[in-house]
Design an enzyme around this catalytic site. Structure first.
Site, PDB file in Angstrom:
ATOM      1  N   ALA A 144     116.628  25.287 -24.725  1.00  0.00           N
ATOM      2  CA  ALA A 144     117.867  24.988 -25.447  1.00  0.00           C
ATOM      3  C   ALA A 144     117.717  23.712 -26.266  1.00  0.00           C
ATOM      4  CB  ALA A 144     119.038  24.863 -24.474  1.00  0.00           C
ATOM      5  N   TYR A 145     117.132  22.687 -25.684  1.00  0.00           N
ATOM      6  CA  TYR A 145     116.960  21.427 -26.397  1.00  0.00           C
ATOM      7  C   TYR A 145     116.081  21.617 -27.635  1.00  0.00           C
ATOM      8  CZ  TYR A 145     115.645  16.672 -27.543  1.00  0.00           C
ATOM      9  OH  TYR A 145     115.433  15.497 -28.218  1.00  0.00           O
ATOM     10  N   CYS A 146     114.931  22.257 -27.453  1.00  0.00           N
ATOM     11  CA  CYS A 146     114.003  22.443 -28.567  1.00  0.00           C
ATOM     12  C   CYS A 146     114.620  23.295 -29.668  1.00  0.00           C
ATOM     13  CB  CYS A 146     112.696  23.054 -28.076  1.00  0.00           C
ATOM     14  SG  CYS A 146     111.783  21.954 -26.962  1.00  0.00           S
TER      15      CYS A 146
END
Length: 172
Positions: A144-146
């Protein structure tokens, strides 16, 4: 008021800018940075707002503009990162993904939208969106972050094109 945001706020103040320090829960940290900035002889205020809710962006920008008497730089550095790998594929959680994208992508877009008229009114403005290497070289266990940082990098490029079409005086 913490980590990268703190360092950016202090550098902007050292360069001669007045600074609004945004926070969600870290009021004390934000107030400490405000005190450090004021000790440098610059005006500083702490502004609270939940950036996971895009509708709060306009209030954060309006409060900043009102308390500082204008706005000429917007730095989007707030981010959600799950160090425990809870955004890995085996632990997929829709709510976690939603919050990550709300803070890491939607909030910067909403803040840019809310700030744009203020930046134009200042005669010249600058928007800085903090991305990182995860946008181009994603890490395992941080999906999700990437993905959100890749979306923010694309948003930044899109904003640069959009604002260069006559929006006048705003650098991204």
């Amino acid at each position: 008021g913490r980590r990268v945001g703190r360092a950016i706020a202090l550098e902007l103040a050292a360069a001669g800018d007045d600074v609004a320090v945004h926070f969600l829960r870290s009021r004390r940290d934000a107030q400490d940075v405000v005190a450090e900035i004021q000790a440098l002889g610059r005006k500083a205020v702490a502004v609270q707002g939940d950036l996971a809710r895009a509708e709060n962006a306009a209030g954060v920008i309006a409060e900043t503009d009102e308390k500082l008497g204008g706005l000429n730089v917007l730095v989007n550095s707030a981010a959600v990162f799950h160090a425990d790998g809870s955004d890995s594929l085996p632990r997929f959680d829709t709510d976690l993904w939603r919050r990550t994208f709300e803070v890491n992508v939607l909030a910067p877009a909403a803040l840019c939208h809310a700030a744009h008229p203020h930046l134009r009114a200042a005669g010249r403005g600058c928007i800085v969106n903090l991305c990182d290497i995860a946008a181009q070289r994603p890490w395992a266990d941080h999906l999700a972050y990437c993905a959100s940082k890749a979306a923010l990098a694309n948003l930044t490029r899109s904003l640069a094109r959009d604002l260069s079409r006559g929006a006048g005086g705003v650098d991204v």
